[in-house]
Design a protein around this motif. Structure first.
Motif, PDB file in Angstrom:
ATOM      1  N   PRO A  96       0.811  -1.402  -0.063  1.00 45.42           N
ATOM      2  CA  PRO A  96       0.127  -0.097  -0.089  1.00 45.42           C
ATOM      3  C   PRO A  96       1.074   1.102   0.041  1.00 45.42           C
ATOM      4  CG  PRO A  96      -0.317  -1.035   1.888  1.00 45.42           C
ATOM      5  CD  PRO A  96       0.505  -2.088   1.192  1.00 45.42           C
ATOM      6  N   LEU A  97       2.160   1.290   0.641  1.00 45.16           N
ATOM      7  CA  LEU A  97       2.886   2.482   0.392  1.00 45.16           C
ATOM      8  C   LEU A  97       3.691   2.611  -0.903  1.00 45.16           C
ATOM      9  CD1 LEU A  97       4.820   1.765   4.116  1.00 45.16           C
ATOM     10  CD2 LEU A  97       3.137   3.674   3.464  1.00 45.16           C
ATOM     11  N   LEU A  98       3.729   1.675  -1.607  1.00 40.24           N
ATOM     12  CA  LEU A  98       4.302   1.677  -2.850  1.00 40.24           C
ATOM     13  C   LEU A  98       3.558   1.927  -4.164  1.00 40.24           C
ATOM     14  CD1 LEU A  98       7.073  -1.015  -2.682  1.00 40.24           C
ATOM     15  CD2 LEU A  98       7.482   1.144  -3.319  1.00 40.24           C
ATOM     16  N   VAL A  99       2.040   1.616  -3.966  1.00 45.97           N
ATOM     17  CA  VAL A  99       1.383   1.818  -5.040  1.00 45.97           C
ATOM     18  C   VAL A  99       1.177   3.156  -5.899  1.00 45.97           C
ATOM     19  CG1 VAL A  99      -0.890   2.416  -3.647  1.00 45.97           C
ATOM     20  CG2 VAL A  99      -0.819   1.049  -5.747  1.00 45.97           C
ATOM     21  N   LEU A 100       1.439   4.326  -5.005  1.00 41.70           N
ATOM     22  CA  LEU A 100       1.273   5.437  -5.600  1.00 41.70           C
ATOM     23  C   LEU A 100       2.625   5.815  -6.180  1.00 41.70           C
ATOM     24  CD1 LEU A 100      -0.779   7.831  -3.050  1.00 41.70           C
ATOM     25  CD2 LEU A 100      -1.451   6.827  -5.171  1.00 41.70           C
ATOM     26  N   HIS A 101       3.551   5.566  -5.767  1.00 42.48           N
ATOM     27  CA  HIS A 101       4.901   5.722  -6.296  1.00 42.48           C
ATOM     28  C   HIS A 101       5.075   5.010  -7.604  1.00 42.48           C
ATOM     29  CE1 HIS A 101       9.282   6.627  -6.526  1.00 42.48           C
ATOM     30  NE2 HIS A 101       9.716   5.254  -6.568  1.00 42.48           N
ATOM     31  N   VAL A 102       4.530   3.589  -7.596  1.00 38.22           N
ATOM     32  CA  VAL A 102       4.784   2.824  -9.059  1.00 38.22           C
ATOM     33  C   VAL A 102       3.896   3.377 -10.064  1.00 38.22           C
ATOM     34  CG1 VAL A 102       4.151   0.755  -9.768  1.00 38.22           C
ATOM     35  CG2 VAL A 102       5.480   0.709  -7.703  1.00 38.22           C
ATOM     36  N   LEU A 103       2.520   3.919  -9.487  1.00 42.91           N
ATOM     37  CA  LEU A 103       1.540   4.453 -10.471  1.00 42.91           C
ATOM     38  C   LEU A 103       2.133   5.861 -10.952  1.00 42.91           C
ATOM     39  CD1 LEU A 103      -1.654   3.631  -8.858  1.00 42.91           C
ATOM     40  CD2 LEU A 103      -0.867   2.634 -10.962  1.00 42.91           C
ATOM     41  N   ALA A 104       2.668   6.603 -10.032  1.00 42.28           N
ATOM     42  CA  ALA A 104       3.227   8.024 -10.349  1.00 42.28           C
ATOM     43  C   ALA A 104       4.467   8.004 -11.369  1.00 42.28           C
ATOM     44  CB  ALA A 104       3.393   8.768  -9.267  1.00 42.28           C
ATOM     45  N   ASN A 105       5.217   6.768 -11.274  1.00 43.75           N
ATOM     46  CA  ASN A 105       6.489   6.813 -12.089  1.00 43.75           C
ATOM     47  C   ASN A 105       6.171   5.801 -13.244  1.00 43.75           C
ATOM     48  OD1 ASN A 105       8.590   8.357 -10.757  1.00 43.75           O
ATOM     49  ND2 ASN A 105       7.787   7.372  -9.190  1.00 43.75           N
ATOM     50  N   ARG A 106       6.226   4.511 -13.086  1.00 45.25           N
ATOM     51  CA  ARG A 106       6.141   3.663 -14.183  1.00 45.25           C
ATOM     52  C   ARG A 106       4.705   3.674 -14.893  1.00 45.25           C
ATOM     53  NH1 ARG A 106       9.067  -0.961 -15.440  1.00 45.25           N
ATOM     54  NH2 ARG A 106       8.319  -1.602 -17.591  1.00 45.25           N
ATOM     55  N   GLY A 107       3.686   4.256 -14.181  1.00 40.99           N
ATOM     56  CA  GLY A 107       2.302   4.025 -14.701  1.00 40.99           C
ATOM     57  C   GLY A 107       2.290   5.397 -15.827  1.00 40.99           C
ATOM     58  N   LEU A 108       2.579   6.634 -15.100  1.00 39.92           N
ATOM     59  CA  LEU A 108       2.822   7.861 -15.890  1.00 39.92           C
ATOM     60  C   LEU A 108       3.633   7.780 -17.351  1.00 39.92           C
ATOM     61  CD1 LEU A 108       2.103  10.342 -13.326  1.00 39.92           C
ATOM     62  CD2 LEU A 108       0.554   9.624 -14.928  1.00 39.92           C
ATOM     63  N   HIS A 109       4.706   7.191 -16.961  1.00 41.24           N
ATOM     64  CA  HIS A 109       5.587   6.861 -18.163  1.00 41.24           C
ATOM     65  C   HIS A 109       5.044   5.922 -19.247  1.00 41.24           C
ATOM     66  CE1 HIS A 109       9.270   5.982 -20.337  1.00 41.24           C
ATOM     67  NE2 HIS A 109       8.922   4.603 -20.186  1.00 41.24           N
ATOM     68  N   ASN A 111       1.861   5.177 -19.804  1.00 39.14           N
ATOM     69  CA  ASN A 111       0.635   5.375 -20.509  1.00 39.14           C
ATOM     70  C   ASN A 111       0.598   6.769 -20.733  1.00 39.14           C
ATOM     71  OD1 ASN A 111      -0.986   2.999 -19.425  1.00 39.14           O
ATOM     72  ND2 ASN A 111      -0.749   3.753 -17.446  1.00 39.14           N
ATOM     73  N   TYR A 112       1.278   7.799 -20.465  1.00 36.62           N
ATOM     74  CA  TYR A 112       1.259   9.110 -20.842  1.00 36.62           C
ATOM     75  C   TYR A 112       2.602   9.579 -21.374  1.00 36.62           C
ATOM     76  CZ  TYR A 112      -3.202   8.991 -18.629  1.00 36.62           C
ATOM     77  OH  TYR A 112      -4.408   8.538 -18.358  1.00 36.62           O
ATOM     78  N   GLY A 113       3.867   8.690 -21.400  1.00 40.82           N
ATOM     79  CA  GLY A 113       4.872   9.258 -21.976  1.00 40.82           C
ATOM     80  C   GLY A 113       5.796  10.007 -21.106  1.00 40.82           C
ATOM     81  N   LEU A 114       5.605  10.023 -19.794  1.00 35.90           N
ATOM     82  CA  LEU A 114       6.083  11.182 -18.641  1.00 35.90           C
ATOM     83  C   LEU A 114       7.478  10.637 -18.463  1.00 35.90           C
ATOM     84  CD1 LEU A 114       6.055  13.188 -16.440  1.00 35.90           C
ATOM     85  CD2 LEU A 114       5.823  11.253 -14.925  1.00 35.90           C
ATOM     86  N   ASP A 115       8.455  11.632 -18.869  1.00 29.26           N
ATOM     87  CA  ASP A 115       9.670  11.159 -18.457  1.00 29.26           C
ATOM     88  C   ASP A 115      10.005  11.691 -16.944  1.00 29.26           C
ATOM     89  OD1 ASP A 115      12.438  10.774 -18.797  1.00 29.26           O
ATOM     90  OD2 ASP A 115      13.042  12.909 -19.809  1.00 29.26           O
ATOM     91  N   ASP A 116      10.142  10.453 -16.183  1.00 26.37           N
ATOM     92  CA  ASP A 116       9.917  10.506 -14.754  1.00 26.37           C
ATOM     93  C   ASP A 116      11.602  10.947 -14.287  1.00 26.37           C
ATOM     94  OD1 ASP A 116      10.398   8.015 -15.771  1.00 26.37           O
ATOM     95  OD2 ASP A 116       9.504   6.782 -13.888  1.00 26.37           O
ATOM     96  N   THR A 117      11.964  12.090 -14.764  1.00 27.28           N
ATOM     97  CA  THR A 117      13.579  12.014 -14.235  1.00 27.28           C
ATOM     98  C   THR A 117      13.467  12.337 -12.790  1.00 27.28           C
ATOM     99  OG1 THR A 117      13.238  14.600 -14.331  1.00 27.28           O
ATOM    100  CG2 THR A 117      13.885  13.535 -16.576  1.00 27.28           C
ATOM    101  N   TYR A 118      14.791  12.115 -12.111  1.00 26.32           N
ATOM    102  CA  TYR A 118      14.958  12.578 -10.812  1.00 26.32           C
ATOM    103  C   TYR A 118      14.670  14.078 -10.337  1.00 26.32           C
ATOM    104  CZ  TYR A 118      16.884   8.093  -9.221  1.00 26.32           C
ATOM    105  OH  TYR A 118      16.832   6.766  -9.011  1.00 26.32           O
ATOM    106  N   ALA A 119      14.750  14.925 -11.295  1.00 28.64           N
ATOM    107  CA  ALA A 119      14.310  16.365 -11.023  1.00 28.64           C
ATOM    108  C   ALA A 119      12.784  16.625 -10.923  1.00 28.64           C
ATOM    109  CB  ALA A 119      14.823  17.274 -12.301  1.00 28.64           C
ATOM    110  N   TRP A 120      11.965  15.793 -11.759  1.00 32.63           N
ATOM    111  CA  TRP A 120      10.408  15.643 -11.565  1.00 32.63           C
ATOM    112  C   TRP A 120      10.109  14.878 -10.211  1.00 32.63           C
ATOM    113  CZ3 TRP A 120       6.889  11.829 -11.332  1.00 32.63           C
ATOM    114  CH2 TRP A 120       5.611  12.123 -11.477  1.00 32.63           C
TER     115      TRP A 120
END
Length: 164
Positions: A96-109, A111-120
């Motif tokens: 449950p602690l990881l689900v948002l991190h995974v969705l926000a990084n891998r999921g957005l990458h 599904n939406y092509g987000l370049d989830d850089t460390y700065a982001w």
């Protein structure tokens, strides 16, 4: 049952390798943000490759399923060791602690092509959502404790292993 434990161990070692390499990448932040980004390129080359993506997803699913199975078949709860309690508590706290991190990084990458850089990620976690940043710091600690405890539980069965 021996084969089930071996499969759980292998899946756990795969997850530990992912966490260890991810944290090594974070450690490059001691040098600089550009060093983290260069490390990220190598990290993603490995872990976001089609093969390793499948290996990682299968390892997560298998490890979680076999952990639930181990609890289901456990007949005696009296005398459970501290290490086993640590394994269970940290292991069940992580998803449950990881689900948002995974969705926000891998999921957005994905599904939406987000370049989830460390700065982001650093901006999102520490500027926009500091509680989320704190949560991820807790995830780092829990995942490391869970992995190290699992490795200890495995190695304690080896004659040559003498924990400190």
């Amino acid at each position: 049952m021996h084969h089930v434990n071996r499969i759980r161990l292998i899946s756990g070692l795969i997850l530990f390798a992912f966490v260890a390499t991810h944290l090594l990448n974070h450690a490059l932040g001691i040098i600089s943000l550009p060093a983290m980004e260069q490390g990220r390129e190598v990290f993603l080359l490995v872990w976001r490759s089609p093969l390793m993506s499948v290996v990682l997803m299968v390892a997560v699913a298998v490890h979680m399923a076999l952990a639930l199975f181990a609890i289901y078949i456990r007949r005696v709860w009296r005398g459970i060791s501290v290490a086993e309690i640590v394994q269970m508590v940290t292991g069940f706290a992580l998803p449950p602690l990881l689900v948002l991190h995974v969705l926000a990084n891998r999921g957005l990458h994905e599904n939406y092509g987000l370049d989830d850089t460390y700065a982001w990620v650093l901006m999102a976690l520490w500027h926009l959502d500091p509680w989320g940043g704190l949560q991820q710091a807790v995830v780092v600690i829990l995942s490391w404790v869970h992995g190290c405890t699992g490795i200890h539980m495995w190695l304690r069965l080896k004659k040559w292993y003498h924990p400190c």
